[in-house]
Design an enzyme around this catalytic site. Sequence first.
Site, PDB file in Angstrom:
ATOM      1  N   HIS A 122       7.982  11.634  -1.585  1.00 35.89           N
ATOM      2  CA  HIS A 122       7.039  12.544  -0.943  1.00 35.89           C
ATOM      3  C   HIS A 122       7.712  13.190   0.265  1.00 35.89           C
ATOM      4  O   HIS A 122       8.197  14.316   0.183  1.00 35.89           O
ATOM      5  CB  HIS A 122       5.759  11.781  -0.559  1.00 35.89           C
ATOM      6  CG  HIS A 122       4.730  12.633   0.131  1.00 35.89           C
ATOM      7  ND1 HIS A 122       4.002  12.169   1.197  1.00 35.89           N
ATOM      8  CD2 HIS A 122       4.336  13.887  -0.092  1.00 35.89           C
ATOM      9  CE1 HIS A 122       3.186  13.133   1.607  1.00 35.89           C
ATOM     10  NE2 HIS A 122       3.368  14.182   0.830  1.00 35.89           N
ATOM     11  N   CYS A 141       3.501   5.596   4.783  1.00 33.16           N
ATOM     12  CA  CYS A 141       3.235   6.883   5.423  1.00 33.16           C
ATOM     13  C   CYS A 141       2.019   7.574   4.831  1.00 33.16           C
ATOM     14  O   CYS A 141       1.081   7.924   5.534  1.00 33.16           O
ATOM     15  CB  CYS A 141       4.461   7.797   5.314  1.00 33.16           C
ATOM     16  SG  CYS A 141       5.825   7.231   6.332  1.00 33.16           S
ATOM     17  N   HIS A 142       2.029   7.773   3.496  1.00 32.51           N
ATOM     18  CA  HIS A 142       0.918   8.523   2.894  1.00 32.51           C
ATOM     19  C   HIS A 142       0.345   7.835   1.667  1.00 32.51           C
ATOM     20  O   HIS A 142      -0.317   8.460   0.850  1.00 32.51           O
ATOM     21  CB  HIS A 142       1.358   9.954   2.557  1.00 32.51           C
ATOM     22  CG  HIS A 142       1.882  10.693   3.742  1.00 32.51           C
ATOM     23  ND1 HIS A 142       3.223  10.718   4.041  1.00 32.51           N
ATOM     24  CD2 HIS A 142       1.266  11.360   4.746  1.00 32.51           C
ATOM     25  CE1 HIS A 142       3.411  11.403   5.166  1.00 32.51           C
ATOM     26  NE2 HIS A 142       2.241  11.798   5.615  1.00 32.51           N
ATOM     27  N   GLY A 143       0.661   6.538   1.496  1.00 31.13           N
ATOM     28  CA  GLY A 143      -0.011   5.742   0.484  1.00 31.13           C
ATOM     29  C   GLY A 143       0.475   5.885  -0.945  1.00 31.13           C
ATOM     30  O   GLY A 143      -0.222   5.499  -1.879  1.00 31.13           O
ATOM     31  N   PRO A 156       0.626  10.705  -3.045  1.00 36.16           N
ATOM     32  CA  PRO A 156       1.044  12.093  -3.278  1.00 36.16           C
ATOM     33  C   PRO A 156       2.506  12.272  -3.705  1.00 36.16           C
ATOM     34  O   PRO A 156       2.902  13.411  -3.964  1.00 36.16           O
ATOM     35  CB  PRO A 156       0.839  12.741  -1.907  1.00 36.16           C
ATOM     36  CG  PRO A 156       1.032  11.620  -0.925  1.00 36.16           C
ATOM     37  CD  PRO A 156       0.517  10.395  -1.619  1.00 36.16           C
TER      38      PRO A 156
END
Lengths: 177, 415
Positions: A122, A141-143, A156
Amino acid sequence: MTTITKDGGASDTKSRRDFLYVAASAFGAVGAAAAIWPFINQMNPSADVLALSSTEVDLAPIAAGMIVTVVWRGKPVFISHRTAKEISEAQNAKMSDLLDPQADADRVQKPEWLVVVGVCTHLGCVPLGHQGNFDGWFCPCHGSQYDTSGRVRVGPAPANLPVPPYAFLTDTKIRIG
Amino acid sequence: MAFQTNSKLVKWIDYRLPIFTMAQHSLIEYPTPKNLSYLWNFGSLAGIVLVIQIVTGIVLAMHYTPHIDFAFASVEHIMRDVNYGWLLRYMHANGASAFFFVVYIHIFRGFYYGSYKSPREVLWFLGILILLVMMATAFMGYVLPWGQMSYWGATVITNLFSAIPVVGEHIVTWLWGGYSIGNPTLNRFFSLHYLLPFVLVGLVMLHLMALHQHGSNNPLGIDRKGPQDSIPFHPYYTVKDLFGLMVFLVVFSILMFYFPNALGEPDNYIPANPLVTPAHIVPEWYLLPFYAILRSVPDKLGGVLLMFSSIFILFLLPWLDTSPVRSGRFRPLFKQFFLIFIIDCCVLLVVGANPPEGMFKIVGRIATAYYFIHFLIILPLVGWFERPRPLPQSISEPVLGAGAAPSPAPAREKA
């Protein structure tokens, strides 16, 4: 500036002059480009950086179920000594469940050893091992979540953790890069 | 003639920011004496070398580490590991030599043709300031590789200030940021070495402003009488400067590619050692004459003062030279003393390169004395007693012959 010669005539002189302009400009442009190249290329990786572009790892101390992180080209590389359960999870995942479908067999040279670059596809964070819903990696950070083959299962992140070029030097030693 | 174009975009920009008009005014139609010789190439050449130095320097700073433990190794890293690092460093190191070479010719051109005389005194002062800043920049740049010559050159030059009575020692400690040349010194030298070239660019801009106020001097040293004595800068001098640049680049490339260390000191490839001074310390060639003047005085303060005076005396040159004639071409006596002066400067250069013993010591003192005698005694007296040869009526006259502009006494070509 136009010159009219006695023998040549104006039009002849003009075409000669045009040729000289074009030839001189082209020659100058090539020279300038050649002179500029060192100033651009000096920012590319230098010889000492390139010399660090391969890493050898001894696999003997890595017990089944362990993930170690080594540094290759300044980036983390995960080496996972997979258990039988992890291998079967990786091999039996349905292609239709994958975001970036790829068979486990295409990602490993020996089923027990998974080698992937530990950089989330990502935005470049380092995912945490043995976490998430797929026994693989979880990026804080963003799963994003990765499975035991380093394949992305929850976004993502758009792609699987990449497999670096590596080779088995012996049964217990690999060279990455 | 005002700037003309058909491009709407160019017109739109030029109406708001007149860069095209300015370029037209000062680079294209700028009226220039039509008799400039190749000696007038060296000004624009110096500007181009300054640009080469800034560009290579910025690039080298991307790979250099200003720390006493890493500086030497990082320079070797540039030489061995960085792509084309050897080329960039040799360009920069030899570029410094080339810069001084070009600037020295430019200055001696000014000496001979009286370019410092009214109304160009401020132009001359700005040139001297440029020379001083160049010297400071070159000195600090030479310290950065942190070799033996870097270290001991820095020690010797900074210790010059210790000659100042009472506050000298404090000034030196302040310059060093410690009690010897060390990491703080290296760091501030790097910072200033990066800054000063841009100060140079500013000074060069002022130098050009002053130049364009009255235009270039010329080999005849007489003022232009009208438009018939001028030609536009472009294409005449752009092409001439470009040709000179090509010749310069050929010579510079031969130096840089085939003799890259010819002007350097082998001792600077030994890492700096604060405990051992090299047997024979010399600065780079372009500072040798001044170094010779420094050493020729047996007194510490006297030597330092005399060395700085050798440059500061140039500020007085417009008044020390009392002759009303600018160009040395029409000054038979000055011409000969000018030749002796050049020889004297070369002698000082050779003396500066050799240890201050025996012959060199004596010759150095005589040459130093003559340097000042030239400025303080010979120039005022020659201007007084010399009988200059008749000046031509105009710049056009010697070219077109006396018929173009009737004149009673046309100048003969040979003295």
